[in-house]
Design an enzyme around this catalytic site. Sequence first.
Site, mmCIF file in Angstrom:
data_model
loop_
_atom_site.group_PDB
_atom_site.id
_atom_site.type_symbol
_atom_site.label_atom_id
_atom_site.label_comp_id
_atom_site.label_asym_id
_atom_site.label_seq_id
_atom_site.Cartn_x
_atom_site.Cartn_y
_atom_site.Cartn_z
ATOM 1 N N ARG A 236 30.519 84.322 -15.919
ATOM 2 C CA ARG A 236 29.197 84.788 -15.516
ATOM 3 C C ARG A 236 28.665 83.829 -14.464
ATOM 4 O O ARG A 236 28.811 82.610 -14.600
ATOM 5 C CB ARG A 236 28.222 84.837 -16.701
ATOM 6 C CG ARG A 236 28.440 86.009 -17.653
ATOM 7 C CD ARG A 236 28.084 87.361 -17.013
ATOM 8 N NE ARG A 236 28.260 88.480 -17.928
ATOM 9 C CZ ARG A 236 29.382 89.192 -18.054
ATOM 10 N NH1 ARG A 236 30.433 88.892 -17.310
ATOM 11 N NH2 ARG A 236 29.448 90.200 -18.893
ATOM 12 N N ASP A 260 34.440 85.306 -9.197
ATOM 13 C CA ASP A 260 34.406 86.764 -9.342
ATOM 14 C C ASP A 260 33.011 87.196 -9.769
ATOM 15 O O ASP A 260 32.737 88.393 -9.882
ATOM 16 C CB ASP A 260 35.439 87.184 -10.399
ATOM 17 C CG ASP A 260 35.571 88.692 -10.535
ATOM 18 O OD1 ASP A 260 35.695 89.368 -9.484
ATOM 19 O OD2 ASP A 260 35.550 89.210 -11.673
ATOM 20 N N GLU A 265 24.282 88.263 -8.374
ATOM 21 C CA GLU A 265 25.172 89.368 -8.002
ATOM 22 C C GLU A 265 24.535 90.749 -8.176
ATOM 23 O O GLU A 265 24.979 91.715 -7.550
ATOM 24 C CB GLU A 265 26.475 89.311 -8.811
ATOM 25 C CG GLU A 265 26.309 89.633 -10.298
ATOM 26 C CD GLU A 265 27.640 89.613 -11.059
ATOM 27 O OE1 GLU A 265 28.381 88.626 -10.930
ATOM 28 O OE2 GLU A 265 27.916 90.584 -11.791
ATOM 29 N N HIS A 297 33.182 90.902 -8.995
ATOM 30 C CA HIS A 297 33.219 91.205 -10.434
ATOM 31 C C HIS A 297 34.256 92.302 -10.747
ATOM 32 O O HIS A 297 33.927 93.353 -11.283
ATOM 33 C CB HIS A 297 31.828 91.639 -10.928
ATOM 34 C CG HIS A 297 31.607 91.308 -12.374
ATOM 35 N ND1 HIS A 297 30.435 90.790 -12.859
ATOM 36 C CD2 HIS A 297 32.422 91.419 -13.457
ATOM 37 C CE1 HIS A 297 30.528 90.608 -14.161
ATOM 38 N NE2 HIS A 297 31.728 90.987 -14.546
HETATM 39 P P1 NAI Z 1 35.133 85.066 -26.376
HETATM 40 O O1 NAI Z 1 33.873 85.225 -27.166
HETATM 41 O O2 NAI Z 1 36.422 85.519 -26.954
HETATM 42 O O3 NAI Z 1 35.312 83.530 -25.964
HETATM 43 C C1 NAI Z 1 34.284 82.725 -25.501
HETATM 44 C C2 NAI Z 1 34.612 81.296 -25.934
HETATM 45 O O4 NAI Z 1 33.650 80.419 -25.328
HETATM 46 C C3 NAI Z 1 34.507 81.093 -27.454
HETATM 47 O O5 NAI Z 1 35.710 80.532 -27.948
HETATM 48 C C4 NAI Z 1 33.332 80.137 -27.606
HETATM 49 O O6 NAI Z 1 33.489 79.224 -28.710
HETATM 50 C C5 NAI Z 1 33.372 79.415 -26.265
HETATM 51 N N1 NAI Z 1 32.156 78.680 -25.950
HETATM 52 C C6 NAI Z 1 30.884 78.923 -26.325
HETATM 53 N N2 NAI Z 1 30.075 77.959 -25.856
HETATM 54 C C7 NAI Z 1 30.848 77.094 -25.155
HETATM 55 C C8 NAI Z 1 30.595 75.911 -24.434
HETATM 56 N N3 NAI Z 1 29.355 75.394 -24.342
HETATM 57 N N4 NAI Z 1 31.631 75.267 -23.859
HETATM 58 C C9 NAI Z 1 32.887 75.744 -23.947
HETATM 59 N N5 NAI Z 1 33.188 76.871 -24.622
HETATM 60 C C10 NAI Z 1 32.178 77.550 -25.210
HETATM 61 O O7 NAI Z 1 34.834 85.782 -24.984
HETATM 62 P P2 NAI Z 1 35.899 86.334 -23.936
HETATM 63 O O8 NAI Z 1 36.249 87.742 -24.264
HETATM 64 O O9 NAI Z 1 36.980 85.355 -23.767
HETATM 65 O O10 NAI Z 1 34.992 86.420 -22.609
HETATM 66 C C11 NAI Z 1 34.471 85.241 -22.017
HETATM 67 C C12 NAI Z 1 33.461 85.641 -20.965
HETATM 68 O O11 NAI Z 1 34.132 86.284 -19.874
HETATM 69 C C13 NAI Z 1 32.421 86.689 -21.415
HETATM 70 O O12 NAI Z 1 31.310 86.058 -22.043
HETATM 71 C C14 NAI Z 1 32.018 87.353 -20.135
HETATM 72 O O13 NAI Z 1 30.870 86.711 -19.631
HETATM 73 C C15 NAI Z 1 33.190 87.101 -19.201
HETATM 74 N N6 NAI Z 1 33.874 88.333 -18.779
HETATM 75 C C16 NAI Z 1 34.065 88.552 -17.437
HETATM 76 C C17 NAI Z 1 34.720 89.700 -16.994
HETATM 77 C C18 NAI Z 1 34.965 89.957 -15.539
HETATM 78 O O14 NAI Z 1 35.270 91.112 -15.170
HETATM 79 N N7 NAI Z 1 34.914 88.971 -14.655
HETATM 80 C C19 NAI Z 1 35.154 90.733 -17.951
HETATM 81 C C20 NAI Z 1 34.963 90.370 -19.339
HETATM 82 C C21 NAI Z 1 34.314 89.227 -19.721
#
Ligand code: NAI
Length: 332
Positions: A236, A260, A265, A297
Amino acid sequence: MKIAVYSAQPYDRRFLDEARRQHAAGVVDAVYFSDPLTLDTVPLAQGCAAVCVFVNDQLDAAVLQALHALGVRAVLLRCAGFNNVDLNAGARLGLFMARVPAYAPEAVAEHALALVMTLNRHTHRAYARVREGNFALDGLLGMTLHGKTVGIVGAGQIGTAAARIFKGLGCTVLVSDPAPAPQLDGVATRVSLDQLLAASDIVSLHCPLMDATRHMIDAASLARMKPGAMLVNTSRGALIDTAAVIEALKSGQLGALAIDVYEQEASLFFHDHSSDIIADDVFQRLMTFPNVLVTGHQGFFTVEAMREIAAVTFANLACHMHGAPCANLLPI
Ligand code: NAI
């Protein structure tokens, strides 16, 4: 039941209609609007019991209240992140709010790799050069990724997929996460964020946007990074303080930036602005750096992910319609 689909692009319509025919033919009717959901566009949902929204739609208290007053009872996010939703307001109104928590973690991780590869080996510049008959290599020098250290901030589904990919390239992989996914043994080493920033040649962000992570990459954390390192953000935009990143690029402390996602955005991405004057001077400054690569994105944008998003969106809606338990509710 009728649902209003906001921020709908032709590809959203294609995959959602496909899933609707498969899972909800004759039961659910969908109306598509290219406009984003804002207070001004709430009336488009007149007569609809649910809205289907995406990453840059506005779901603050005022919008949720106005939707509820129109008779909307369900909010279906066709994305994983929900930083744009006022969870308290949704809970107060008793709205059913569900997301698509994982549609293709590998798709986003693979896009992060594509950004690193492009920026590191300058294939975007080589493509244009060669087509013009220019075969000079000047300016195309990259580094061998094998043996380099890659830091993954946020080792959830996407971060874990990214860790595996970089491990496969022969990189040393570090992860920083208060609660990393358990499958990282033998793939990555857990370290603090400061250790990760100091040791990594490439830092890739995969944690969600929350109050605690907003601008986690600011002037202070950029100063702690290895000089000349590459920063990648497919998560994000607001994880990064863009003004601080521009200063770090100007000084050379940051060697390259691939994003991305971008903090502002919402007014740019997913639309064709090629004939417009872009008023965002920060974004335009980013565009002047030869060592900055921006995509709009598209990390999620694969056929497989689009199919999964559409199928899970209709499965979530079915839970709402039948009062069945739903595993994808927003945490309220
Ligand atoms: P997820 O929930 O599986 O993993 C997120 C991880 O971040 C968790 O393990 C959590 O413990 C960790 N986390 C939380 N606070 C943290 C911190 N302060 N420092 C380090 N790690 C921390 O989520 P997932 O599916 O892996 O997605 C991650 C992000 O990717 C989403 O929140 C979304 O914003 C973004 N995303 C982007 C896309 C794109 O098209 N560019 C598509 C899908 C998601």
